[in-house]
Design an enzyme around this catalytic site. Structure first.
Site, short mmCIF file in Angstrom:
data_model
loop_
_atom_site.label_atom_id
_atom_site.label_comp_id
_atom_site.label_asym_id
_atom_site.label_seq_id
_atom_site.Cartn_x
_atom_site.Cartn_y
_atom_site.Cartn_z
CE LYS A 157 -51.42 -51.39 -9.16
NZ LYS A 157 -50.43 -52.42 -9.48
NE ARG A 192 -46.34 -60.84 -6.78
CZ ARG A 192 -46.66 -59.61 -6.46
NH1 ARG A 192 -45.72 -58.76 -6.13
NH2 ARG A 192 -47.91 -59.22 -6.47
CG HIS A 218 -42.90 -57.66 -13.76
ND1 HIS A 218 -42.56 -56.45 -13.21
CD2 HIS A 218 -44.17 -57.90 -13.36
CE1 HIS A 218 -43.59 -55.96 -12.53
NE2 HIS A 218 -44.58 -56.83 -12.59
CB SER A 263 -43.85 -52.16 -9.24
OG SER A 263 -43.76 -53.11 -10.28
N1 COA Z 1 -42.87 -60.17 -9.93
C1 COA Z 1 -42.84 -59.02 -9.29
N2 COA Z 1 -43.91 -58.25 -9.11
C2 COA Z 1 -45.06 -58.70 -9.60
C3 COA Z 1 -45.17 -59.90 -10.27
C4 COA Z 1 -44.00 -60.67 -10.43
N3 COA Z 1 -44.01 -61.81 -11.05
N4 COA Z 1 -46.44 -60.09 -10.63
C5 COA Z 1 -47.12 -59.02 -10.19
N5 COA Z 1 -46.28 -58.19 -9.57
C6 COA Z 1 -46.61 -56.95 -8.89
C7 COA Z 1 -46.54 -55.76 -9.74
O1 COA Z 1 -45.25 -55.21 -9.70
C8 COA Z 1 -47.56 -54.87 -9.08
O2 COA Z 1 -46.98 -54.29 -7.95
P1 COA Z 1 -47.53 -52.93 -7.33
O3 COA Z 1 -48.96 -53.18 -6.93
O4 COA Z 1 -46.63 -52.73 -6.22
O5 COA Z 1 -47.43 -51.90 -8.41
C9 COA Z 1 -48.61 -55.86 -8.60
O6 COA Z 1 -47.95 -57.06 -8.47
C10 COA Z 1 -49.73 -56.13 -9.55
O7 COA Z 1 -49.56 -55.37 -10.65
P2 COA Z 1 -49.50 -55.83 -12.16
O8 COA Z 1 -49.11 -57.24 -12.35
O9 COA Z 1 -48.74 -54.81 -12.91
O10 COA Z 1 -50.96 -55.79 -12.50
P3 COA Z 1 -51.87 -54.59 -12.27
O11 COA Z 1 -52.78 -55.02 -11.21
O12 COA Z 1 -51.16 -53.32 -12.12
O13 COA Z 1 -52.50 -54.56 -13.70
C11 COA Z 1 -54.04 -55.01 -15.40
C12 COA Z 1 -53.70 -55.06 -13.93
C13 COA Z 1 -53.35 -53.89 -16.13
C14 COA Z 1 -53.63 -56.31 -16.03
C15 COA Z 1 -55.56 -54.84 -15.45
O14 COA Z 1 -55.92 -53.71 -14.68
C16 COA Z 1 -56.10 -54.68 -16.83
O15 COA Z 1 -56.22 -55.64 -17.55
N6 COA Z 1 -56.46 -53.44 -17.23
C17 COA Z 1 -57.03 -53.16 -18.52
C18 COA Z 1 -58.52 -52.82 -18.39
C19 COA Z 1 -59.33 -54.06 -18.27
O16 COA Z 1 -59.45 -54.86 -19.15
N7 COA Z 1 -59.95 -54.20 -17.09
C20 COA Z 1 -60.74 -55.35 -16.76
C21 COA Z 1 -59.88 -56.46 -16.30
S1 COA Z 1 -60.69 -57.48 -15.19
#
Ligand code: COA
Length: 163
Positions: free
Chosen positions: A42, A91, A18, A129
């Site tokens: 989650k 990634r 990140h 994560s």
């Molecule tokens: N390096 C390391 N890990 C990374 C990464 C990077 N560059 N990019 C993504 N990841 C990992 C995260 O750690 C996470 O790992 P995990 O699944 O093991 O926890 C995974 O990839 C993806 O998670 P993250 O990037 O945190 O995104 P998310 O899918 O948890 O979050 C939101 C998604 C919060 C952005 C999305 O749900 C959202 O916008 N929510 C708000 C409500 C909304 O508007 N919804 C409609 C959207 S379509």
């Protein structure tokens, strides 16, 4: 005011992957707002407050980074923040489908909000994560994969020694 990007996620916890995306984002934007979604789907290990604290500590020496959290739709938060774009890291090809779907949905919800994707540095490509939490849970050493504050908090959470 300069160009602002919102980098959303669950950050449970923030990893060096990140951080890499944030650093790259700062080459394109004047400000990157790292924003924790409060209503994520989650079940988190860390509370919002713990995650905010870890993010604040991680980015305390980067003046272009702002740490925040938001409720509700991401696109509405982007508008409230008067940001220019959503920033997301890619990634591997496996990320693409999910990111593509999310970006298109966000565009459908608000056609004025753009999503910018940046490739995560190669050395962080295998990190997520979940994998960090799994390793830490069983006493694995996560140093060099997450910021020091996260290492410390993981140790406290799992009561394991990673010396
Ligand atoms: N390096 C390391 N890990 C990374 C990464 C990077 N560059 N990019 C993504 N990841 C990992 C995260 O750690 C996470 O790992 P995990 O699944 O093991 O926890 C995974 O990839 C993806 O998670 P993250 O990037 O945190 O995104 P998310 O899918 O948890 O979050 C939101 C998604 C919060 C952005 C999305 O749900 C959202 O916008 N929510 C708000 C409500 C909304 O508007 N919804 C409609 C959207 S379509």
């Amino acid at each position: 005011m300069g160009r602002i990007a919102v980098y959303p996620g669950s950050f449970d916890p923030v990893t060096n992957g990140h951080c890499d995306v944030v650093r790259r984002g700062l080459r394109l934007f004047d400000k990157v707002v790292v924003a924790i979604a409060r209503n994520g789907t989650k079940t988190p290990l860390f509370t919002i407050e713990e995650r905010l604290e870890m993010l604040q500590e991680t980015f305390k020496e980067m003046p272009g980074v702002l740490v925040d959290s938001f409720d509700g739709l991401l696109v509405d938060y982007v508008v409230r923040r008067q940001a220019d774009a959503i920033l997301r890291g890619l990634r591997a090809v496996s990320d693409f489908e999910y990111e593509f779907q999310m970006a298109l949905m966000n565009r459908k919800l608000n056609k004025n909000v753009q999503t910018v994707f940046l490739m995560t540095g190669l050395r962080w490509i295998y990190i997520s994560s979940s994998i960090i939490k799994e390793a830490a849970q069983f006493g694995g050493d996560t140093r060099g994969m997450v910021p020091d504050i996260v290492c410390k908090k993981l140790k406290q959470k799992f009561g394991t020694s990673q010396e």
